[in-house]
Design an enzyme around this catalytic site. Structure first.
Site, PDB file in Angstrom:
ATOM      1  N   LEU A  92      10.999 -20.818  -3.433  1.00  0.00           N
ATOM      2  CA  LEU A  92       9.922 -19.924  -3.003  1.00  0.00           C
ATOM      3  C   LEU A  92       8.710 -20.023  -3.932  1.00  0.00           C
ATOM      4  O   LEU A  92       8.871 -20.057  -5.154  1.00  0.00           O
ATOM      5  CB  LEU A  92      10.444 -18.477  -3.015  1.00  0.00           C
ATOM      6  CG  LEU A  92       9.416 -17.386  -2.748  1.00  0.00           C
ATOM      7  CD1 LEU A  92       9.123 -17.269  -1.258  1.00  0.00           C
ATOM      8  CD2 LEU A  92       9.883 -16.029  -3.272  1.00  0.00           C
ATOM      9  N   ASP A  96       0.828  -1.213   0.000  1.00  0.00           N
ATOM     10  CA  ASP A  96       0.000   0.000   0.000  1.00  0.00           C
ATOM     11  C   ASP A  96       0.865   1.266   0.000  1.00  0.00           C
ATOM     12  O   ASP A  96       1.964   1.278   0.558  1.00  0.00           O
ATOM     13  CB  ASP A  96      -0.915  -0.011   1.229  1.00  0.00           C
ATOM     14  CG  ASP A  96      -2.108   0.907   1.050  1.00  0.00           C
ATOM     15  OD1 ASP A  96      -2.284   1.470  -0.058  1.00  0.00           O
ATOM     16  OD2 ASP A  96      -2.875   1.080   2.018  1.00  0.00           O
ATOM     17  N   HIS A 115       3.284   3.174  -8.838  1.00  0.00           N
ATOM     18  CA  HIS A 115       3.165   1.732  -9.097  1.00  0.00           C
ATOM     19  C   HIS A 115       4.428   1.207  -9.788  1.00  0.00           C
ATOM     20  O   HIS A 115       4.901   0.113  -9.485  1.00  0.00           O
ATOM     21  CB  HIS A 115       1.934   1.458  -9.968  1.00  0.00           C
ATOM     22  CG  HIS A 115       0.643   1.824  -9.304  1.00  0.00           C
ATOM     23  ND1 HIS A 115       0.329   1.456  -8.013  1.00  0.00           N
ATOM     24  CD2 HIS A 115      -0.429   2.553  -9.742  1.00  0.00           C
ATOM     25  CE1 HIS A 115      -0.868   1.923  -7.692  1.00  0.00           C
ATOM     26  NE2 HIS A 115      -1.347   2.599  -8.716  1.00  0.00           N
TER      27      HIS A 115
HETATM   28  C1  FPP Z   1      -1.769   0.085  -3.442  1.00  0.00           C
HETATM   29  O1  FPP Z   1      -1.309   1.405  -3.441  1.00  0.00           O
HETATM   30  C2  FPP Z   1      -1.144  -0.681  -4.530  1.00  0.00           C
HETATM   31  C3  FPP Z   1      -1.830  -1.266  -5.547  1.00  0.00           C
HETATM   32  C4  FPP Z   1      -3.295  -1.199  -5.676  1.00  0.00           C
HETATM   33  C5  FPP Z   1      -1.147  -1.984  -6.645  1.00  0.00           C
HETATM   34  C6  FPP Z   1       0.138  -2.653  -6.307  1.00  0.00           C
HETATM   35  C7  FPP Z   1       0.808  -3.014  -7.578  1.00  0.00           C
HETATM   36  C8  FPP Z   1       2.135  -2.963  -7.818  1.00  0.00           C
HETATM   37  C9  FPP Z   1       3.145  -2.673  -6.802  1.00  0.00           C
HETATM   38  C10 FPP Z   1       2.680  -3.199  -9.203  1.00  0.00           C
HETATM   39  C11 FPP Z   1       2.247  -4.430  -9.938  1.00  0.00           C
HETATM   40  C12 FPP Z   1       2.438  -5.685  -9.193  1.00  0.00           C
HETATM   41  C13 FPP Z   1       3.323  -6.680  -9.480  1.00  0.00           C
HETATM   42  C14 FPP Z   1       3.280  -7.910  -8.647  1.00  0.00           C
HETATM   43  C15 FPP Z   1       4.304  -6.621 -10.557  1.00  0.00           C
HETATM   44  P1  FPP Z   1      -2.358   2.571  -3.665  1.00  0.00           P
HETATM   45  O2  FPP Z   1      -2.395   2.893  -5.111  1.00  0.00           O
HETATM   46  O3  FPP Z   1      -3.685   2.191  -3.099  1.00  0.00           O
HETATM   47  O4  FPP Z   1      -1.714   3.738  -2.843  1.00  0.00           O
HETATM   48  P2  FPP Z   1      -2.469   4.896  -2.051  1.00  0.00           P
HETATM   49  O5  FPP Z   1      -3.238   4.240  -0.950  1.00  0.00           O
HETATM   50  O6  FPP Z   1      -1.346   5.741  -1.562  1.00  0.00           O
HETATM   51  O7  FPP Z   1      -3.341   5.595  -3.057  1.00  0.00           O
END
Ligand code: FPP
Length: 241
Positions: free
Chosen positions: A128, A17, A34
Site C-alpha cells: 500500500l 472530518d 484529533h
Molecule cells: C477535520 O476535523 C480533521 C482535521 C483537520 C485533521 C485530521 C487529523 C488527524 C486525524 C490526526 C493527524 C493525522 C495523521 C495522518 C496522523 P475537524 O477538526 O475539522 O472537525 P469538525 O469539522 O468537527 O470541527
C-alpha cells in the site's frame, strides 16, 4: 473480513472530518478528537492494506487549517510526528510506502525531517502507498504545477502542444499515482474543500454520517462494498465499477 465485492478501488482518498464535533459532543477539548482520529488512521490504513488497496490518501492538514487556534495547529503537527515516529516500523513491516503531498517549506523543520525520514525508510516498499496530505491545498498544487510547467516551456524543455492531461498530471504532487476511484468524507459534510480537485474528476463520492473518530474498519469495508455496486460510466454508457 473482506468486503463482499471483487471490485476494489485502486485508490481511496479520505477527508477525515468531524474530529472537533466528536470531542465537543463529549465536552472534551477538540484536540482529543484529533488524538482519537489517529487511532482510526491506524485502523483504516491496516484494513486498506489487508484487503489489497493500492493507494490511500488522507487529508491530514489543509493550507487553510493554519487559521485554527495555535494549540490545535501545534497538536496536529505533533500528532503527525508521533504517529510517524511510532508507526514507521509497523508500516515498514506491512510493506507500506509513505508519501507526502503538500507544500513542505511552510512546515516546522522537525516535521519536514520526520516526513523525509519516513519517505526514505519506506521508499523501497511495494505494498500500500499511504499518501499523507499535509499543508495541502488543491488550487495551490495546480498553481505550483502550472508554474513548473511554464518554466519548462520557457527553457524549451516542453512545447505547449505537448501539454496533455497526462503531462499536466506529471507536474502535480501526485505524479505517478492513479487518480482516486473513491472519495470518503466523514461527518455528513458533502464538500470537496480544495482537496484533489484535478484528481477526483471521476471519483465516486461517499459521505457517511459518522464523525472520523467513530469511523471503524467495518464502516470502511462498507464504503468499499458500496463502491463495488456503483456503476461508473466515465461519460460513456455503462460498465460496473
Ligand atoms: C477535520 O476535523 C480533521 C482535521 C483537520 C485533521 C485530521 C487529523 C488527524 C486525524 C490526526 C493527524 C493525522 C495523521 C495522518 C496522523 P475537524 O477538526 O475539522 O472537525 P469538525 O469539522 O468537527 O470541527
Amino acid at each position: 473480513m473482506s468486503p463482499r465485492t471483487k471490485q476494489l478501488p485502486r485508490h481511496v482518498a479520505i477527508i477525515m472530518d468531524g474530529n472537533g464535533r466528536w470531542a465537543q459532543m463529549r465536552h472534551l477539548p477538540r484536540t482529543l478528537g484529533h488524538r482519537e482520529g489517529v487511532l482510526r488512521v491506524k485502523e483504516i490504513v491496516q484494513a486498506a492494506s489487508e484487503i489489497g488497496i493500492e493507494v490511500v490518501t488522507l487529508f491530514a492538514f489543509s493550507t487553510e487549517n493554519w487559521s485554527r487556534p495555535a494549540l490545535e495547529v501545534s497538536t496536529l503537527m505533533r500528532l503527525l510526528q508521533v504517529y510517524l515516529g511510532r508507526e514507521i516500523s509497523a508500516l515498514s513491516r506491512r510493506n507500506i510506502k509513505v508519501r507526502f503531498i503538500g507544500r513542505r517549506d511552510q512546515l516546522p523543520r522537525s516535521v519536514i525531517r520526520t516526513i523525509e525520514r519516513a519517505e526514505e525508510k519506506t521508499k523501497g516498499n511495494t505494498g500500500l502507498t499511504l499518501v499523507l496530505a499535509v499543508n495541502y491545498g488543491s488550487r495551490q498544487e495546480i498553481l505550483d504545477g502550472v508554474r513548473a510547467m511554464m518554466s519548462d516551456c520557457a527553457r524549451g524543455a516542453l512545447a505547449p502542444g505537448e501539454v496533455t492531461e497526462k503531462t499536466f498530471g506529471s507536474y502535480l504532487y501526485t505524479a505517478g499515482l492513479p487518480d482516486p476511484d473513491l472519495l470518503i468524507r466523514t461527518s455528513g459534510e458533502q464538500r470537496i474543500s480544495n482537496f484533489m480537485l484535478w484528481q477526483l474528476s471521476y471519483a465516486e463520492l461517499y459521505f457517511p454520517e459518522k464523525y472520523w473518530p467513530d469511523f471503524r474498519k467495518q464502516d470502511f469495508l462498507e464504503a468499499i462494498e458500496v463502491y463495488g455496486k456503483r456503476c461508473r460510466r466515465f461519460g460513456g454508457i455503462g460498465k460496473k465499477a
